[in-house]
Scaffold this active site. Structure first.
Site, short mmCIF file in Angstrom:
data_model
loop_
_atom_site.label_atom_id
_atom_site.label_comp_id
_atom_site.label_asym_id
_atom_site.label_seq_id
_atom_site.Cartn_x
_atom_site.Cartn_y
_atom_site.Cartn_z
N ASP A 322 -12.52 43.82 27.49
CA ASP A 322 -11.38 43.40 26.69
C ASP A 322 -10.57 44.63 26.27
O ASP A 322 -11.14 45.63 25.80
CB ASP A 322 -11.90 42.64 25.46
CG ASP A 322 -10.80 42.18 24.54
OD1 ASP A 322 -9.98 41.37 24.99
OD2 ASP A 322 -10.78 42.62 23.38
N GLU A 359 -9.38 44.68 31.57
CA GLU A 359 -8.14 44.08 31.11
C GLU A 359 -7.25 45.29 30.83
O GLU A 359 -7.41 45.96 29.81
CB GLU A 359 -8.35 43.25 29.85
CG GLU A 359 -7.07 42.58 29.38
CD GLU A 359 -7.24 41.80 28.08
OE1 GLU A 359 -6.62 40.74 27.94
OE2 GLU A 359 -8.00 42.27 27.19
#
Length: 728
Positions: A322, A359
């Site tokens: 993330d 990401e």
């Protein structure tokens, strides 16, 4: 002489004479750990002083520190703008592999045994070019599955139940990517409003599994039983040939901004673990209050140790990071692909067989870095990245452009940019990295579902308690004439075809596809594009399907089958102009008349029809060649199938204009024959005939020449909204 790592063996180590606890804090001036009665975790039975070594590691030993022990840390230190010490606050060990909850916002670290009988279970080791990722929520996937026993629904055991595994196998995916399963809690604002953090992007601890996802029996038995159930889930998925990828949140923690909870890092060494200025103001590049500071070695080591633990002791196959750009920000807060942590993950022997997925953005300055993570060395896979440019281009082509064409009579952009994405995004990733650096996705947990992309022009997030301010407004969606549910048959038919086009593009593109759970049959969240705080039927996967949903599911299964059977659709390298490159796909591009496309064809908004002939050059599979026709206009078109060297006939495999996948068995069409292609649809053919080597100076390859998107990427945004966004 080999140097000794000063940050080695942090956390608890159990030996024959008790246990040893090691905790890093560069700025503390005293530390001790407390042991608690297992039957009364508020009752402190022993306090053990710890001593500091020259490297800032504090060590304490006790014969009473054993498997099953509950413990906490007390830390004191100097006052100062960057420090947040409080010697009365009971803190979690950052390396605790088990947590026991003792109050609404209070936990005890718990010593667990790492032992587990893996039997003959092994990691599947699925190559990237065969990988299909299924992004799912542990609770959401099985909570409503009637074939799962009620006491297992919504749990690790429910995900590992034979009916869930059978569904995943029948669908044809090779890996489940689980939304965060590190122990987490809800943000203070959500708690005050009676909501919950459903997605889990609010980590308490990077080593222990989230206990509420375990069965009630395992929770009652304690953290070791929770860990055992988690490992059992991994074992059963592996035995079925399914990999397990974890979505991990190392960029920030649940301690939030200044004034938030003090549960671990803030009380142990705020100045080291959190990025802040000289006045103690947090430098927040995650959008959630704090940012872990990876300019320091200790947080870097913490992440590496966490990854090693999950990859070895828990046998995890991969990690999706993330807001991964945050992990590559150094002392000056800027991102570098040479950052020691980003590259240490590639170099670590313990992570040699692990898939690393970034990401590639955060919300800080210079936060959009798609295409700028390092590749592999010595034959190892490098970083793969969520490709937001792919997502945006595909949504535009099938949705936003069609809406614009209805308003103004013509779509704003032609097919060149779409073709580049279809062929592996060579204008985003370097030749050395190739198409497998791209994780292709059209939807994810964050944003509209695929069905909602076709049914809503705007977000409908009032249920999140933020007056519809949260969630992106840049959806690139198209409701096809009516906002939300409708009985209009024409609108419904257009929506269903749009979903088939989106899924067909995803599963027939070069790169690694990721399906969001439920998109395979058309799950809706009723227009909520930021359902992070919705733990309800809105976000749980339904197992009761309408006829149209069953047809969409059949379409997805068929597309996955076609992807498996046709290696020309999944090259691992970019082709090189005029050369035969092993494991690349030689690609020729034709217009609707069957003529090779020229620059004007690529760039003209009037041309939204192409034929894409891809021939594989595999080293382990049989030669294969396919023809994909893409037509991005709502009027039907007549297409002349291309006459190409070696192609003797074409056989239709799939047509998105049909509600159900139909195979025209035995029907072979000659090159040069004509076919009617329905408005806004795709057709896939197998091109039969012998392999023909690519001559020097042949036609454009893999989108590197023909698919260049000059001047067409301005509409691609960084998509930097955090996964648990709590404000607009």
């Amino acid at each position: 002489m080999t140097s000794v790592d000063p940050l080695r063996n942090l956390g608890v180590r159990i030996g024959p004479h008790g246990g040893e606890l090691r905790v890093f804090s560069a700025n503390a001036d005293a530390m001790e750990f407390c042991l608690f009665d297992p039957k009364d975790p508020d009752w402190r039975v022993k306090t053990v002083p710890m001593r500091r070594d020259a490297n800032g590691v504090w060590l304490g030993r006790s014969r009473s520190l054993q498997v099953g022990s509950l413990y906490a840390i007390l830390v004191s230190g100097p006052a100062g703008p960057q420090n947040m010490f409080n010697p009365e606050t009971l803190l979690m060990d950052p390396y605790a592999k088990g947590l026991t909850r003792v109050g609404p916002e209070e936990w005890r670290s718990t010593v667990v045994s790492d032992g587990f009988d893996w039997g003959g279970s092994r990691k599947p080791g699925t190559p990237l070019d065969h990988t299909v990722i299924y992004e799912a929520h542990v609770k959401g996937i099985s909570h409503q599955n009637p074939d799962v026993p009620e006491d297992l629904r919504g749990t690790y055991a429910g995900l590992a139940h034979e009916s869930t595994i059978r569904y995943l196998k029948h669908l044809g995916v090779t890996a489940v990517e689980l939304l965060p399963v590190h122990a987490f809690t809800s943000e203070q604002r959500l708690i005050r409003e009676g909501l919950t953090n459903y997605w889990g992007y609010n980590s308490l601890n990077f080593f222990s599994p989230h206990a509420p996802y375990a069965t009630r029996a395992a929770q009652a038995a304690g953290p070791e039983a929770v860990l055992r159930e988690f490992k059992g889930m991994v074992k059963l998925l592996h035995e079925a040939g399914i990999e397990v990828i974890l979505d991990v949140v190392y960029n920030h923690t649940a301690e939030e901004g200044i004034g938030g909870p003090r549960t671990s890092f803030r009380g142990i060494d705020n100045a080291t673990y959190y990025r802040q200025d000289a006045n103690g103001v947090y430098i927040d590049v995650t959008g959630v209050g704090n940012t872990v500071d990876f300019g320091h070695p200790a947080p870097q080591r913490l992440v590496l140790d966490s990854l090693r633990y999950w990859a070895t002791e828990v046998q995890i196959d991969g990690f999706r990071f993330d807001l991964a750009v945050t992990l590559g920000r150094g002392e000056d807060a800027s991102y570098s692909r040479e950052h020691p942590l980003i590259n240490a993950m590639l170099d670590d022997p313990a992570l040699a067989d692990v898939k690393l997925i970034a990401e590639p953005w955060d919300v800080g300055i210079g936060g959009w870095q798609t295409g700028n993570f390092p590749g592999g060395v010595d034959g190892r896979d490098g970083w793969s990245e969520w490709n937001d440019r792919y997502r945006d281009r595909v949504r535009n082509f099938w949705l936003a452009d069609i809406a614009e064409a209805r308003r103004n009579g013509q779509a704003p952009i032609g097919i060149g940019g779409f073709a580049t994405r279809l062929a592996g995004s060579s204008n985003t990733f370097s030749p050395e990295r190739g198409p497998l650096a791209s994780i292709n996705f059209i939807t994810a947990h964050d944003g509209f579902t695929m069905a909602d992309l076709t049914a809503y022009n705007v977000k409908h997030n009032l249920g999140n308690g933020e007056d519809n301010r949260d969630g992106t407004d840049n959806n690139r969606s198209f409701n096809h004439g009516t906002e939300g549910p409708t009985l209009d048959e024409r609108v419904l038919l257009d929506r269903h075809k749009a979903m088939r086009n989106l899924m067909g593009t995803l599963l027939l593109s070069a790169g690694v596809p990721m399906i969001t759970a439920g998109d395979e049959f058309g799950r809706s969240q009723r227009g909520n594009n930021n359902a992070y705080c919705q733990d309800s039927e809105l976000t749980w996967m339904s197992w009761l399907r309408t006829r149209e949903q069953r047809e969409m599911l059949d379409t997805t299964r068929r597309l996955l089958e076609l992807r498996r059977e046709n290696p020309a659709l999944r090259p691992s390298k970019y082709a090189v102009y005029g050369q035969t490159t092993p494991n690349a796909s030689h690609m020729d591009w034709y217009d609707a008349t069957g003529a090779l496309m020229d620059d004007e064809d690529w760039n003209s908004p009037e041309n939204r029809t192409l034929q894409y002939l891809a021939a594989s050059t595999p080293d382990k599979e049989e030669f294969n060649r396919v023809l994909l026709i893409v037509h991005g206009v709502e009027d039907d078109v007549e297409v002349s199938l291309p006459v190409a060297p070696g192609v003797e006939s074409y056989q239709l495999l799939w047509d998105s204009a049909t509600e159900v996948p139909i195979l025209e068995d035995g029907v072979e069409l000659a090159p040069g024959s004509t076919r009617l292609v329905g408005g806004t649809s795709m057709q896939l053919y197998r091109a039969n005939g012998p392999r023909v080597d690519v001559p020097a100076g042949a036609t454009a390859e893999a989108g590197t020449e023909a698919g260049t998107e000059t001047g067409t990427e301005a509409d691609s945004t960084a998509s930097a909204a955090p996964d648990n966004q709590v404000s607009a």
